[in-house]
Design an enzyme around this catalytic site. Structure first.
Site, PDB file in Angstrom:
ATOM      1  N   GLU A   1       0.795  -1.297   0.033  1.00  0.00           N
ATOM      2  CA  GLU A   1       0.010  -0.016  -0.130  1.00  0.00           C
ATOM      3  C   GLU A   1       0.849   1.175   0.210  1.00  0.00           C
ATOM      4  O   GLU A   1       1.905   1.572   0.712  1.00  0.00           O
ATOM      5  CB  GLU A   1      -0.963  -0.131   1.256  1.00  0.00           C
ATOM      6  CG  GLU A   1      -1.773  -1.219   1.236  1.00  0.00           C
ATOM      7  CD  GLU A   1      -3.093  -0.997   1.958  1.00  0.00           C
ATOM      8  OE1 GLU A   1      -3.322   0.004   2.497  1.00  0.00           O
ATOM      9  OE2 GLU A   1      -4.016  -2.003   2.288  1.00  0.00           O
ATOM     10  N   ASP A   2       0.361   2.234  -0.973  1.00  0.00           N
ATOM     11  CA  ASP A   2       0.917   3.479  -0.658  1.00  0.00           C
ATOM     12  C   ASP A   2       2.458   3.451  -0.886  1.00  0.00           C
ATOM     13  O   ASP A   2       3.117   4.143  -0.449  1.00  0.00           O
ATOM     14  CB  ASP A   2       0.822   4.145   0.566  1.00  0.00           C
ATOM     15  CG  ASP A   2      -0.737   4.138   1.024  1.00  0.00           C
ATOM     16  OD1 ASP A   2      -1.669   4.125   0.037  1.00  0.00           O
ATOM     17  OD2 ASP A   2      -1.094   4.439   2.091  1.00  0.00           O
TER      18      ASP A   2
ATOM     19  N   CYS B   1      -6.679   4.807  -2.547  1.00  0.00           N
ATOM     20  CA  CYS B   1      -6.864   3.446  -2.621  1.00  0.00           C
ATOM     21  C   CYS B   1      -8.183   3.122  -3.190  1.00  0.00           C
ATOM     22  O   CYS B   1      -8.172   2.387  -4.141  1.00  0.00           O
ATOM     23  CB  CYS B   1      -6.593   2.855  -1.261  1.00  0.00           C
ATOM     24  SG  CYS B   1      -7.586   3.504  -0.058  1.00  0.00           S
TER      25      CYS B   1
ATOM     26  N   ASP C   1      -0.932  -0.242  -4.395  1.00  0.00           N
ATOM     27  CA  ASP C   1      -2.172   0.176  -4.856  1.00  0.00           C
ATOM     28  C   ASP C   1      -2.567   1.430  -5.196  1.00  0.00           C
ATOM     29  O   ASP C   1      -3.313   1.870  -5.887  1.00  0.00           O
ATOM     30  CB  ASP C   1      -3.462  -0.106  -3.731  1.00  0.00           C
ATOM     31  CG  ASP C   1      -2.995   0.742  -2.370  1.00  0.00           C
ATOM     32  OD1 ASP C   1      -1.902   1.242  -2.333  1.00  0.00           O
ATOM     33  OD2 ASP C   1      -3.914   0.592  -1.586  1.00  0.00           O
TER      34      ASP C   1
END
Length: 639
Positions: A47-48, A86, A248
């Site tokens: 993530e990120d 996201c 993501d």
């Protein structure tokens, strides 16, 4: 959010994990896919993440697992999420449809309607005989029921649960690098003194610590990737499984997540293809793919690898498999991010980035409660309020131009806007035309204010409610200033509500220049039947110096109603930007600060603190403990 106790991986351990998956012994090299055989597919999603990765040339990064996969697989140099956050990004990945084609999926944390007649990629793979599992994040920004589309959804989702003989497609999601992990320092091999800061940021202890923590989080995530690959090898599945690792959306350092610059949209992605499936690769192992790839291409790629036909709803192109075809452009977007409304569309070819700002009157750096939990944003705004920023650093807190154009090779930090320079007129025209054509082709719903009739994949096709080409023209004229306030005021009598909305938006953008149209605007406000249009007109009238009292009373009434929270939020945003004129609405705003609707509550808490003088950039507006309690209780769509 589960607690992460994974150890940092050593380079030797990571390379062992990669080698176990990618071993090229004589026996393995002799393997070939048999007729009718299909590969397993493993997605390991983090993530990120921007490409703070050694394989991308970052010398401070310690990511031996990703680096090893890149050496034996494919590294995608210019890969982008389709939204810099996201939930809209995941909608596009799951459905193969741009979120802005299915409003309100284009907004952060919404619940768009997805027609059941259209199938998501896990459903299509299931129909083709795959076992599909997801462990475990959903956050799809729509009314799709995860348990319905996956064979196994949740913490137990694993290829090990598949029936014997079935190929699998398994997704594992790691939150180690999620934005929320930045709110406390992450110690590790990188310390604040080691980092280099981009020139658009001031040099502060908080910003340096955020950068150092991010590198250390990336190293921890790399270790989790190594563990998953070792598990695959231990199960004897490495020779039969194509492995994807990607993030993501872009990163979480200041001016990345939620913003349509490369920091918000550019991701890292490597793909490893075992020898028996090498005929599905567009280039040799160890190659870099430089043509643009975006996440709208992920679902078509999966289907191509599995030999499944691509449905018309999926607008991307496969980048692996027999149907692989390079893209020329990658497109991105922003609408509401948490409690703040904005509207940007962007396109890149990997060398140039073009951004169009349909709400240029709003600054880039609108305060967002969750985002401002990071010390980096607190330090940045503190320096702004103290007057310690240079012009490049202070731009974040200013209003925007209608168009931006950046040469990503000469200016990777996207500082020098070339949109107005004659030498770059051809590039501007090319990308402007590409973006216009794309928005029409995907039937971009983003011009419809959140909650107004016409949102949705199907509803937006009603030309009587949403004549897209006409709306695009009016919105472009309004945001760019090409139409005069008098011309915009005439459109306030139009029969289409969305057209009236963008006429009102243009008058709001015009500010004091709209004052000569005060009478027409007041008459339109009195006659208007849409509260979405009236909210915009109310703010426009106040900014044009109309008597604010009845207008503020109207906005306060919209904040007080609870039947339609997007209207509450739009009214709160309008009150936020009218300054002292909002003060009579203080009691209603204070009441909204207790709302159960998170974005209404956060916008109201911020505005209350500004009006009562207690606001500082370090003041916690977001209720982090409340979020953690909700997550512990298993609520969906949190964080």
């Amino acid at each position: 959010m589960s607690k992460d106790n994974s150890p940092q991986v050593t380079r030797r351990g990571a390379m062992r994990a990669v080698a176990a998956v990618a071993a090229s012994t004589a026996a393995t090299g002799a393997l070939a896919a048999q007729p009718g055989e299909r590969p397993n597919i493993l997605w390991i999603v983090s993530e990120d993440n921007n490409p703070y990765v050694g394989a991308y040339g970052d010398r401070l990064a310690h990511t031996p697992t990703i680096d090893g996969l890149a050496k034996k697989g494919l590294l995608f140099r210019n890969v982008y999420s389709n939204a810099p956050v996201c939930a809209p990004s995941r909608f596009g990945i799951l459905t193969g449809t741009y979120p802005e084609s299915c409003a309100p999926a284009n907004h952060m944390r919404a619940n768009a309607h997805w027609p059941r007649e259209l199938k998501t990629y896990p459903e299509l793979l299931r129909q083709a005989g795959y076992f599909v599992s997801n462990n475990s994040k959903t956050d799809y920004n729509c009314d799709i029921e995860p348990e319905r589309i996956w064979d196994l959804q949740g913490g137990a989702g694993h290829w090990r649960r598949r029936p014997a003989g079935k190929p699998f497609m398994a997704v594992f999601n790691h939150e180690t690098t999620h934005e929320s992990r930045l709110f406390q320092p992450t110690p590790g091999r990188v310390t604040p003194d080691m980092v280099s800061l981009p020139p658009f940021l001031p040099d502060t202890p908080g910003i340096r610590q955020d950068f150092a923590s991010y590198y250390n989080m990336m190293e921890k995530m790399d270790g989790q990737l190594a563990a998953r690959l070792a598990e695959l090898a231990a199960d004897g599945l490495a020779d039969d499984t194509i492995v994807f690792h990607y993030s993501d959306n872009g990163g979480v350092l200041p001016r990345s997540k939620r913003y349509c610059y490369d920091e918000g949209l550019r991701c890292e992605m490597v793909v490893y293809v075992p020898p028996k499936w090498r005929h599905l690769m567009p280039a040799a192992p160890g190659s870099e793919i430089k043509s643009p790839v975006s996440f709208i291409d992920l679902a078509p790629t999966l289907l191509a690898l599995a030999g499944v036909a691509q449905p018309a709803q999926m607008r991307g192109r496969p980048f692996l498999g027999e149907r692989a075809a390079p893209q020329r452009y990658a497109f991105g977007m922003r609408n509401r991010m948490d409690e703040r409304y904005d509207f940007q569309r962007t396109v890149t070819d990997g060398r140039w980035r073009y951004i169009r700002n349909y709400m240029p009157h709003r600054p880039w750096g609108q305060h967002q409660a969750f985002e401002w939990l990071a010390k980096g944003y607190q330090d940045w705004e503190t320096a702004h309020r103290a007057g310690r920023l240079n012009a490049v650093q202070d731009r974040f807190f200013q209003t925007k131009p209608f168009e931006e154009l950046y040469d990503l090779h000469a200016d990777p930090h996207e500082i020098a806007n070339l949109a107005g320079t004659p030498a770059h007129a051809a590039q501007l025209a090319r990308l402007r035309a590409a973006l216009d054509a794309h928005m029409v082709a995907i039937h971009d719903n983003g011009f419809i204010p959140e909650g107004m009739a016409g949102e949705g994949l199907v509803a937006s096709r009603n030309a009587a409610i949403y004549p897209l080409a006409r709306v695009m023209a009016v919105a472009g004229d309004a945001a760019s200033g090409r139409k005069s306030p008098a011309q915009l005021a005439a459109l306030l009598r139009d029969g289409v509500a969305v057209v009236r909305y963008w006429a009102a938006m243009g008058l709001l953008i015009a500010g004091a220049r709209a004052a000569p149209q005060m009478g027409a605007m007041q008459a339109a406000f009195a006659a208007e039947t849409s509260d979405h249009v009236r909210i915009c007109l109310a703010e426009a009238l106040i900014r044009a110096k109309a008597a604010p009292a009845p207008l503020v009373d109207y906005l306060a009434a919209q904040v007080a109603q609870q039947a339609a929270w997007p209207l509450q939020l739009q009214a709160l945003n309008a009150l936020t930007y009218v300054g002292e004129a909002a003060r009579p609405a203080t009691p209603v705003i204070a009441q909204a600060a207790q709302s159960n609707q998170e974005y209404v509550r956060n916008a109201a808490r911020y505005l209350t603190s500004v009006l009562d003088g207690s606001y500082t950039p370090a003041k916690p507006i977001f209720d982090y403990e409340r979020m953690m309690r909700r997550m512990a209780a298993g609520e969906k769509g949190v964080a």
